[in-house]
Design a protein around this motif. Sequence first.
Motif, PDB file in Angstrom:
ATOM      1  N   TRP A 198       0.825  -1.214   0.000  1.00  0.00           N
ATOM      2  CA  TRP A 198       0.000   0.000   0.000  1.00  0.00           C
ATOM      3  C   TRP A 198       0.857   1.261   0.000  1.00  0.00           C
ATOM      4  O   TRP A 198       0.485   2.283  -0.582  1.00  0.00           O
ATOM      5  N   LEU A 199       2.005   1.195   0.680  1.00  0.00           N
ATOM      6  CA  LEU A 199       2.854   2.390   0.772  1.00  0.00           C
ATOM      7  C   LEU A 199       3.348   2.803  -0.611  1.00  0.00           C
ATOM      8  O   LEU A 199       3.650   3.976  -0.853  1.00  0.00           O
ATOM      9  N   PHE A 200       3.447   1.829  -1.508  1.00  0.00           N
ATOM     10  CA  PHE A 200       3.906   2.124  -2.867  1.00  0.00           C
ATOM     11  C   PHE A 200       2.734   2.477  -3.790  1.00  0.00           C
ATOM     12  O   PHE A 200       2.918   2.629  -4.986  1.00  0.00           O
ATOM     13  N   GLY A 201       1.547   2.537  -3.216  1.00  0.00           N
ATOM     14  CA  GLY A 201       0.397   2.989  -3.991  1.00  0.00           C
ATOM     15  C   GLY A 201      -0.421   1.896  -4.648  1.00  0.00           C
ATOM     16  O   GLY A 201      -1.174   2.164  -5.593  1.00  0.00           O
ATOM     17  N   ALA A 202      -0.287   0.660  -4.178  1.00  0.00           N
ATOM     18  CA  ALA A 202      -1.085  -0.423  -4.774  1.00  0.00           C
ATOM     19  C   ALA A 202      -2.575  -0.080  -4.722  1.00  0.00           C
ATOM     20  O   ALA A 202      -3.044   0.596  -3.796  1.00  0.00           O
ATOM     21  N   GLY A 203      -3.294  -0.547  -5.725  1.00  0.00           N
ATOM     22  CA  GLY A 203      -4.735  -0.306  -5.756  1.00  0.00           C
ATOM     23  C   GLY A 203      -5.513  -1.462  -5.146  1.00  0.00           C
ATOM     24  O   GLY A 203      -6.660  -1.324  -4.739  1.00  0.00           O
ATOM     25  N   ARG A 204      -4.869  -2.606  -5.115  1.00  0.00           N
ATOM     26  CA  ARG A 204      -5.533  -3.793  -4.587  1.00  0.00           C
ATOM     27  C   ARG A 204      -4.453  -4.765  -4.119  1.00  0.00           C
ATOM     28  O   ARG A 204      -3.470  -4.991  -4.851  1.00  0.00           O
ATOM     29  N   VAL A 205      -4.636  -5.295  -2.938  1.00  0.00           N
ATOM     30  CA  VAL A 205      -3.649  -6.240  -2.401  1.00  0.00           C
ATOM     31  C   VAL A 205      -4.375  -7.512  -1.961  1.00  0.00           C
ATOM     32  O   VAL A 205      -5.364  -7.455  -1.228  1.00  0.00           O
ATOM     33  N   ILE A 206      -3.861  -8.638  -2.437  1.00  0.00           N
ATOM     34  CA  ILE A 206      -4.483  -9.941  -2.178  1.00  0.00           C
ATOM     35  C   ILE A 206      -3.416 -10.848  -1.558  1.00  0.00           C
ATOM     36  O   ILE A 206      -2.276 -10.871  -2.031  1.00  0.00           O
ATOM     37  N   ILE A 207      -3.792 -11.581  -0.532  1.00  0.00           N
ATOM     38  CA  ILE A 207      -2.826 -12.513   0.066  1.00  0.00           C
ATOM     39  C   ILE A 207      -3.414 -13.926   0.033  1.00  0.00           C
ATOM     40  O   ILE A 207      -4.627 -14.113   0.208  1.00  0.00           O
ATOM     41  N   ASN A 220      -6.858  -8.150   8.604  1.00  0.00           N
ATOM     42  CA  ASN A 220      -7.023  -7.023   9.520  1.00  0.00           C
ATOM     43  C   ASN A 220      -5.770  -6.151   9.591  1.00  0.00           C
ATOM     44  O   ASN A 220      -5.857  -4.933   9.598  1.00  0.00           O
ATOM     45  N   TYR A 221      -4.617  -6.797   9.624  1.00  0.00           N
ATOM     46  CA  TYR A 221      -3.372  -6.048   9.820  1.00  0.00           C
ATOM     47  C   TYR A 221      -2.974  -5.303   8.545  1.00  0.00           C
ATOM     48  O   TYR A 221      -2.513  -4.167   8.588  1.00  0.00           O
ATOM     49  N   ALA A 222      -3.119  -5.986   7.412  1.00  0.00           N
ATOM     50  CA  ALA A 222      -2.610  -5.418   6.157  1.00  0.00           C
ATOM     51  C   ALA A 222      -3.730  -4.856   5.282  1.00  0.00           C
ATOM     52  O   ALA A 222      -3.475  -4.456   4.145  1.00  0.00           O
ATOM     53  N   HIS A 223      -4.949  -4.820   5.779  1.00  0.00           N
ATOM     54  CA  HIS A 223      -6.096  -4.248   5.053  1.00  0.00           C
ATOM     55  C   HIS A 223      -6.231  -4.855   3.662  1.00  0.00           C
ATOM     56  O   HIS A 223      -6.544  -4.157   2.694  1.00  0.00           O
ATOM     57  N   CYS A 224      -5.968  -6.146   3.532  1.00  0.00           N
ATOM     58  CA  CYS A 224      -5.976  -6.738   2.199  1.00  0.00           C
ATOM     59  C   CYS A 224      -7.055  -7.818   2.082  1.00  0.00           C
ATOM     60  O   CYS A 224      -7.664  -8.216   3.072  1.00  0.00           O
ATOM     61  N   GLU A 225      -7.284  -8.257   0.865  1.00  0.00           N
ATOM     62  CA  GLU A 225      -8.147  -9.417   0.658  1.00  0.00           C
ATOM     63  C   GLU A 225      -7.342 -10.672   0.981  1.00  0.00           C
ATOM     64  O   GLU A 225      -6.138 -10.719   0.698  1.00  0.00           O
ATOM     65  N   ALA A 226      -7.989 -11.665   1.549  1.00  0.00           N
ATOM     66  CA  ALA A 226      -7.251 -12.860   1.971  1.00  0.00           C
ATOM     67  C   ALA A 226      -8.034 -14.093   1.542  1.00  0.00           C
ATOM     68  O   ALA A 226      -9.233 -14.207   1.797  1.00  0.00           O
ATOM     69  N   TYR A 227      -7.330 -15.020   0.901  1.00  0.00           N
ATOM     70  CA  TYR A 227      -7.992 -16.228   0.400  1.00  0.00           C
ATOM     71  C   TYR A 227      -7.197 -17.481   0.769  1.00  0.00           C
ATOM     72  O   TYR A 227      -5.964 -17.471   0.743  1.00  0.00           O
TER      73      TYR A 227
ATOM     74  N   THR B   4     -11.700  -4.764  -2.621  1.00  0.00           N
ATOM     75  CA  THR B   4     -12.372  -4.330  -1.401  1.00  0.00           C
ATOM     76  C   THR B   4     -12.104  -2.871  -1.085  1.00  0.00           C
ATOM     77  O   THR B   4     -12.797  -2.277  -0.290  1.00  0.00           O
ATOM     78  N   ALA B   5     -11.057  -2.303  -1.683  1.00  0.00           N
ATOM     79  CA  ALA B   5     -10.713  -0.942  -1.294  1.00  0.00           C
ATOM     80  C   ALA B   5     -10.479  -0.064  -2.521  1.00  0.00           C
ATOM     81  O   ALA B   5      -9.469  -0.192  -3.188  1.00  0.00           O
ATOM     82  N   GLN B   6     -11.415   0.770  -2.848  1.00  0.00           N
ATOM     83  CA  GLN B   6     -11.215   1.745  -3.904  1.00  0.00           C
ATOM     84  C   GLN B   6     -10.699   3.048  -3.304  1.00  0.00           C
ATOM     85  O   GLN B   6      -9.830   3.697  -3.860  1.00  0.00           O
ATOM     86  N   ASP B   7     -11.265   3.415  -2.163  1.00  0.00           N
ATOM     87  CA  ASP B   7     -10.787   4.588  -1.448  1.00  0.00           C
ATOM     88  C   ASP B   7      -9.778   4.089  -0.414  1.00  0.00           C
ATOM     89  O   ASP B   7     -10.107   3.307   0.461  1.00  0.00           O
ATOM     90  N   HIS B   8      -8.552   4.526  -0.548  1.00  0.00           N
ATOM     91  CA  HIS B   8      -7.497   4.000   0.315  1.00  0.00           C
ATOM     92  C   HIS B   8      -7.175   4.914   1.480  1.00  0.00           C
ATOM     93  O   HIS B   8      -6.161   4.727   2.136  1.00  0.00           O
ATOM     94  N   SER B   9      -8.017   5.893   1.735  1.00  0.00           N
ATOM     95  CA  SER B   9      -7.679   6.879   2.765  1.00  0.00           C
ATOM     96  C   SER B   9      -7.612   6.262   4.163  1.00  0.00           C
ATOM     97  O   SER B   9      -6.984   6.820   5.048  1.00  0.00           O
ATOM     98  N   HIS B  10      -8.241   5.094   4.318  1.00  0.00           N
ATOM     99  CA  HIS B  10      -8.213   4.465   5.637  1.00  0.00           C
ATOM    100  C   HIS B  10      -6.927   3.683   5.876  1.00  0.00           C
ATOM    101  O   HIS B  10      -6.707   3.178   6.965  1.00  0.00           O
ATOM    102  N   ILE B  11      -6.092   3.556   4.868  1.00  0.00           N
ATOM    103  CA  ILE B  11      -4.855   2.788   5.026  1.00  0.00           C
ATOM    104  C   ILE B  11      -3.714   3.746   5.368  1.00  0.00           C
ATOM    105  O   ILE B  11      -3.327   4.563   4.527  1.00  0.00           O
ATOM    106  N   PRO B  12      -3.175   3.639   6.571  1.00  0.00           N
ATOM    107  CA  PRO B  12      -2.107   4.565   6.958  1.00  0.00           C
ATOM    108  C   PRO B  12      -0.935   4.488   5.986  1.00  0.00           C
ATOM    109  O   PRO B  12      -0.453   3.406   5.685  1.00  0.00           O
TER     110      PRO B  12
END
Lengths: 385, 169
Positions: A198-207, A220-227, B4-12
């Motif tokens: 996310w710090l590099f600007g990813a639009g979607r992260v899946i684990i 929960n920790y990485a705010h990503c989709e998890a499968y 799941t996330a289009q708006d990323h403002s919630h991601i620090p």
Amino acid sequence: MLAMNYRGPKRVRVSEKPEPALKHPEDAIVRVTRSCICGSDLHLYNGNVPDTRVGMTFGHEFTGVVVEVGSDVTKVKVGDHVLVPFNVACGRCVFCKQGMFGNCHESNPEATAVGAIFGYSHTAGGHDGGQAEYARVPYANVGPTVIPEGMDPDDAVLLTDVVPTGYQAAEMGGIQPGDTVVVFGAGPVGIMAARCSWLFGAGRVIIIDKEDYRLEFAKNYAHCEAYNFEKDMDDPVLFIKKITDWLGADVCIDAVGAEAAGNALQTITGRKLLLQAGSATALHWAINAVKKGGVVSIVGVYGPTDNLVPMGNAMNKGLTIRGNQTSVKRLLPRLIEHVQNGVLNPKALITHRIPLEDIADGYRLFSAKLDNCIKPLLIMPNSGR
Amino acid sequence: MQPTAQDHSHIPGWGIDADPENDPTYPMRDRCGEFTKKYDWERPPQQPIDIETLHSIERPNQPAVIGNSVPPSGLSGVIRRFAFRYSENLYAHWLPLLLADRVGVVEGIIDDLAHGHVPNIFAEKGYRAHWKHDPKGLALRLATTAAIAGGLVFLLTRGKKSDRIKSGS
């Protein structure tokens, strides 16, 4: 002193060993205050890395208080509380000069393909590691970094490997804003790679992983989709194609390495029979699941021989494949900033605190993924507990 | 399934390290000859070599610093010395090292016994933790191992028995 002592595949104990001594004018000796078991220690623990000798002490993630320094050490002094990057790096060779501290050419006699790593077999230099009360730290003017005032030592110890490795995994992916990133493996490094994407600007992260508790944590920790590749899909590559508009992910990260599950042929030939340098299932999936022209970033550790991966697909798809041992020293300033500013919270990964004396239980717990273990931290006998 | 996330403002920290020049097809940090391209950098002082240290034949010398953990010894040491005659490019290097590791395990047990220490395999394998958190799994694992070992012993001893019968002994 007490130190972890490797006795053979899946056998470790704690033994009395002589305290380390200064061997070089740029050495320091540290009294270890925090030490972790890393996922890549499991490759050694399972006997998969050649030249892993009985009697060695593992441990490449540790912090400690400097108790002695060599005559040429100027950057740290006795009493400093330091975090010790997992690479042993001279800072002067052509590779260190380019910031490639994970590829130092002045620290590992036994192999040229890898720089030296604390406590990581003789193939990585034969340096005893930090799962002990004391450790010898060569090139003390380069690696050891004073823990900034106010930083929690639990955060500091994870800055020696997990955080920079997860960050470099994302960095090597060349992530551009809006990219879809798939991370294979929800261990500590995979979770951190997902977080850092996310710090590099990813639009979607899946684990992707097979352990529900790890996926839940990652979500929960990485705010990503998890499968879960055992429950949510039959074929992980097809699944990823379907959820990425049938094109594949822009970036795939292999954060698993040699212990990967999910393919019987890979498991038998790579992990059981050692006919290849570990099971390359995650890397296989990464190559096949990434978009044409995409990037595969490898931070999962493999042995030094060969692996079965679809190189034809890599060529036909025009992929860029990057991998390296992490250059911890290069990344530390930025990552210390991220921890201090609250952007990253590494210590949340620590789920277990295990006395050094119970290290065999710690390895088993982590290796067999028991008790929802994500990251075990070793508590030293001299730490006051 | 949708992202799941289009708006990323919630991601620090979202996007704070985004760098359009982080182009993965140019991974090396220096291509302009700013640093030497030869093995001629100013080397750190050489650590005294006071233990046997094997070094890869893909380099001409020892590095300035070496690890001093567990020098080669015994039969495993002989095998390791043999392995280091070959480059890292060859199986002749790596396979003997794997063999030496396994020989070293046996040497370790012999060494323990010679020093009056009977290794507690149950403890060294961390079975206490496994039993505490997953007794069924551990029991299954041990039973499977015992069954395979028992089967192998049965097959091997049966072969010998039938040989004896055939030879009339």
